[in-house]
Design a protein around this motif. Structure first.
Motif, PDB file in Angstrom:
ATOM      1  N   GLY A   1       0.879  -1.232  -0.129  1.00  0.00           N
ATOM      2  CA  GLY A   1       0.090  -0.152  -0.029  1.00  0.00           C
ATOM      3  C   GLY A   1       0.890   1.229   0.052  1.00  0.00           C
ATOM      4  O   GLY A   1       0.339   2.244   0.045  1.00  0.00           O
ATOM      5  N   GLY A   2       2.148   1.211   0.182  1.00  0.00           N
ATOM      6  CA  GLY A   2       2.837   2.184   0.103  1.00  0.00           C
ATOM      7  C   GLY A   2       3.746   2.375  -1.295  1.00  0.00           C
ATOM      8  O   GLY A   2       3.448   1.836  -1.970  1.00  0.00           O
ATOM      9  N   SER A   3       4.441   3.501  -1.358  1.00  0.00           N
ATOM     10  CA  SER A   3       5.517   3.667  -2.665  1.00  0.00           C
ATOM     11  C   SER A   3       7.044   3.415  -2.149  1.00  0.00           C
ATOM     12  O   SER A   3       7.125   3.629  -0.990  1.00  0.00           O
ATOM     13  N   ASP A   4       7.543   3.050  -3.169  1.00  0.00           N
ATOM     14  CA  ASP A   4       8.933   2.844  -2.898  1.00  0.00           C
ATOM     15  C   ASP A   4       9.784   4.107  -3.162  1.00  0.00           C
ATOM     16  O   ASP A   4      10.239   4.167  -4.319  1.00  0.00           O
ATOM     17  N   GLY A   5      10.126   4.677  -2.134  1.00  0.00           N
ATOM     18  CA  GLY A   5      10.807   6.133  -2.267  1.00  0.00           C
ATOM     19  C   GLY A   5      12.199   5.688  -2.970  1.00  0.00           C
ATOM     20  O   GLY A   5      12.817   6.651  -3.494  1.00  0.00           O
ATOM     21  N   ALA A   6      12.813   4.526  -2.699  1.00  0.00           N
ATOM     22  CA  ALA A   6      13.971   4.152  -3.146  1.00  0.00           C
ATOM     23  C   ALA A   6      14.129   4.017  -4.499  1.00  0.00           C
ATOM     24  O   ALA A   6      15.290   4.334  -5.180  1.00  0.00           O
ATOM     25  N   ALA A   7      12.942   3.677  -5.237  1.00  0.00           N
ATOM     26  CA  ALA A   7      12.733   3.514  -6.651  1.00  0.00           C
ATOM     27  C   ALA A   7      12.892   5.054  -7.331  1.00  0.00           C
ATOM     28  O   ALA A   7      13.510   5.148  -8.194  1.00  0.00           O
ATOM     29  N   VAL A   8      12.306   6.088  -6.627  1.00  0.00           N
ATOM     30  CA  VAL A   8      12.457   7.279  -6.982  1.00  0.00           C
ATOM     31  C   VAL A   8      13.999   7.696  -6.956  1.00  0.00           C
ATOM     32  O   VAL A   8      14.494   8.319  -7.891  1.00  0.00           O
ATOM     33  N   TRP A   9      14.529   7.457  -5.824  1.00  0.00           N
ATOM     34  CA  TRP A   9      15.961   7.765  -5.679  1.00  0.00           C
ATOM     35  C   TRP A   9      16.863   7.291  -6.650  1.00  0.00           C
ATOM     36  O   TRP A   9      17.834   7.840  -7.220  1.00  0.00           O
ATOM     37  N   ARG A  10      16.713   5.831  -7.112  1.00  0.00           N
ATOM     38  CA  ARG A  10      17.383   5.092  -8.191  1.00  0.00           C
ATOM     39  C   ARG A  10      17.159   5.956  -9.429  1.00  0.00           C
ATOM     40  O   ARG A  10      18.026   5.772 -10.116  1.00  0.00           O
ATOM     41  N   SER A  11      15.921   6.157  -9.825  1.00  0.00           N
ATOM     42  CA  SER A  11      15.628   6.561 -11.202  1.00  0.00           C
ATOM     43  C   SER A  11      16.161   8.074 -11.278  1.00  0.00           C
ATOM     44  O   SER A  11      16.583   8.607 -12.285  1.00  0.00           O
ATOM     45  N   ARG A  12      16.269   8.977  -9.929  1.00  0.00           N
ATOM     46  CA  ARG A  12      17.013  10.220 -10.098  1.00  0.00           C
ATOM     47  C   ARG A  12      18.584  10.204  -9.897  1.00  0.00           C
ATOM     48  O   ARG A  12      19.303  11.472 -10.174  1.00  0.00           O
ATOM     49  N   TYR A  13      19.243   9.247  -9.437  1.00  0.00           N
ATOM     50  CA  TYR A  13      20.657   9.318  -9.062  1.00  0.00           C
ATOM     51  C   TYR A  13      21.426   9.373 -10.485  1.00  0.00           C
ATOM     52  O   TYR A  13      21.149   8.606 -11.468  1.00  0.00           O
ATOM     53  N   ALA A  14      22.490   9.898 -10.413  1.00  0.00           N
ATOM     54  CA  ALA A  14      23.542   9.992 -11.265  1.00  0.00           C
ATOM     55  C   ALA A  14      24.817  10.659 -10.546  1.00  0.00           C
ATOM     56  O   ALA A  14      24.831  11.394  -9.763  1.00  0.00           O
ATOM     57  N   TYR A  15      25.792  10.122 -11.046  1.00  0.00           N
ATOM     58  CA  TYR A  15      27.328  10.621 -10.494  1.00  0.00           C
ATOM     59  C   TYR A  15      27.420  12.155 -10.881  1.00  0.00           C
ATOM     60  O   TYR A  15      27.453  12.316 -11.914  1.00  0.00           O
ATOM     61  N   GLY A  16      27.813  12.860  -9.812  1.00  0.00           N
ATOM     62  CA  GLY A  16      28.208  14.223 -10.045  1.00  0.00           C
ATOM     63  C   GLY A  16      27.187  14.957  -9.962  1.00  0.00           C
ATOM     64  O   GLY A  16      27.092  16.329 -10.265  1.00  0.00           O
ATOM     65  N   LEU A  17      25.998  14.733  -9.264  1.00  0.00           N
ATOM     66  CA  LEU A  17      24.890  15.607  -9.110  1.00  0.00           C
ATOM     67  C   LEU A  17      25.294  16.864  -8.236  1.00  0.00           C
ATOM     68  O   LEU A  17      24.593  17.938  -8.220  1.00  0.00           O
ATOM     69  N   LEU A  18      25.972  16.456  -7.246  1.00  0.00           N
ATOM     70  CA  LEU A  18      26.375  17.224  -6.217  1.00  0.00           C
ATOM     71  C   LEU A  18      27.715  16.994  -5.573  1.00  0.00           C
ATOM     72  O   LEU A  18      28.175  15.993  -5.472  1.00  0.00           O
ATOM     73  N   TYR A  19      28.700  17.946  -5.830  1.00  0.00           N
ATOM     74  CA  TYR A  19      29.839  17.927  -5.215  1.00  0.00           C
ATOM     75  C   TYR A  19      30.722  19.324  -5.205  1.00  0.00           C
ATOM     76  O   TYR A  19      30.155  20.092  -5.274  1.00  0.00           O
ATOM     77  N   HIS A  20      31.743  18.791  -4.211  1.00  0.00           N
ATOM     78  CA  HIS A  20      32.552  20.194  -4.041  1.00  0.00           C
ATOM     79  C   HIS A  20      33.939  20.251  -4.339  1.00  0.00           C
ATOM     80  O   HIS A  20      34.517  19.037  -4.469  1.00  0.00           O
ATOM     81  N   ARG A  21      34.382  21.163  -4.694  1.00  0.00           N
ATOM     82  CA  ARG A  21      36.016  21.297  -5.052  1.00  0.00           C
ATOM     83  C   ARG A  21      36.653  22.497  -4.075  1.00  0.00           C
ATOM     84  O   ARG A  21      35.867  23.356  -3.847  1.00  0.00           O
ATOM     85  N   ARG A  22      37.725  22.070  -3.712  1.00  0.00           N
ATOM     86  CA  ARG A  22      38.483  23.085  -2.824  1.00  0.00           C
ATOM     87  C   ARG A  22      39.579  23.669  -3.254  1.00  0.00           C
ATOM     88  O   ARG A  22      40.344  23.555  -4.134  1.00  0.00           O
ATOM     89  N   GLY A  23      39.481  25.024  -2.765  1.00  0.00           N
ATOM     90  CA  GLY A  23      40.640  25.908  -3.229  1.00  0.00           C
ATOM     91  C   GLY A  23      41.317  26.553  -1.881  1.00  0.00           C
ATOM     92  O   GLY A  23      40.679  26.247  -0.899  1.00  0.00           O
ATOM     93  N   PRO A  24      42.191  27.389  -2.240  1.00  0.00           N
ATOM     94  CA  PRO A  24      42.625  28.125  -0.824  1.00  0.00           C
ATOM     95  C   PRO A  24      41.906  29.252  -0.422  1.00  0.00           C
ATOM     96  O   PRO A  24      41.204  30.044  -1.043  1.00  0.00           O
ATOM     97  N   ASP A  25      41.283  28.727   0.860  1.00  0.00           N
ATOM     98  CA  ASP A  25      40.355  29.625   1.683  1.00  0.00           C
ATOM     99  C   ASP A  25      38.885  29.583   0.823  1.00  0.00           C
ATOM    100  O   ASP A  25      38.236  30.737   1.110  1.00  0.00           O
TER     101      ASP A  25
END
Length: 172
Positions: free
Chosen positions: A68-92
């Motif tokens: 009777g519920g939905s599989d929120g993990a299925a939505v997560w799997r369908s929207r996942y892609a490498y590099g959707l959110l990331y950070h790069r560091r520089g000086p300060d």
């Protein structure tokens, strides 16, 4: 771990929130940093926070949806892609690229000292009570921008620091 794949034998404790969830998110984030494939399941089908915050992290393995519920993990799997959110560091400074929502992609440069200090502090799961007032306020601002997960008094940064560039160099 074998050949760039990590298999987690026990469910990751996301459902209870708090320190366990923050540690689990850090684990997934750090695996993402190393471009590792992770096979895992959550300890609960209902998480105490918006899973949309985590669509940039390796999604949970498929399993039967609750009746009777939905599989929120299925939505997560369908929207996942490498590099959707990331950070790069520089000086300060730190630059964050957020493409989790294609209609509202954003690039942030974090260079204000208290924001930068808070972001670097919560690379490790951190109790909010352990932060001074300026860093708690900074974590709140970062959480409002969906760059930090705050769950039951614990905070952890969401963007991984990628070791492999997620887009072709000609796209920059």
């Amino acid at each position: 771990m074998t050949g760039g794949q990590v298999v987690v034998d026990e469910p990751l404790p996301l459902g209870a929130g708090g320190r366990g969830a923050a540690d689990a998110v850090r684990f997934l984030r750090d695996c993402q940093s190393q471009a590792l494939t992770v096979r895992w399941v959550p300890d609960d089908d209902v998480l105490p926070f918006d899973t949309g915050l985590l669509h940039h992290l390796p999604p949970p393995a498929p399993r039967t949806a609750p009746p009777g519920g939905s599989d929120g993990a299925a939505v997560w799997r369908s929207r996942y892609a490498y590099g959707l959110l990331y950070h790069r560091r520089g000086p300060d400074f730190v630059t964050v690229m957020d493409r989790r929502d294609p209609s509202a992609s954003a690039r942030f440069t974090i260079d204000q000292p208290s924001l930068l200090g808070a972001f670097l502090t919560v690379q490790e799961p951190t109790a909010l009570d352990a932060l001074d007032a300026p860093h708690r306020e900074a974590v709140s601002l970062l959480a409002d921008e969906r760059l930090v997960l705050v769950t039951q008094g614990w905070a952890v940064a969401l963007p991984p620091r990628l070791n492999r560039w997620p887009v072709p160099c000609t796209s920059v």
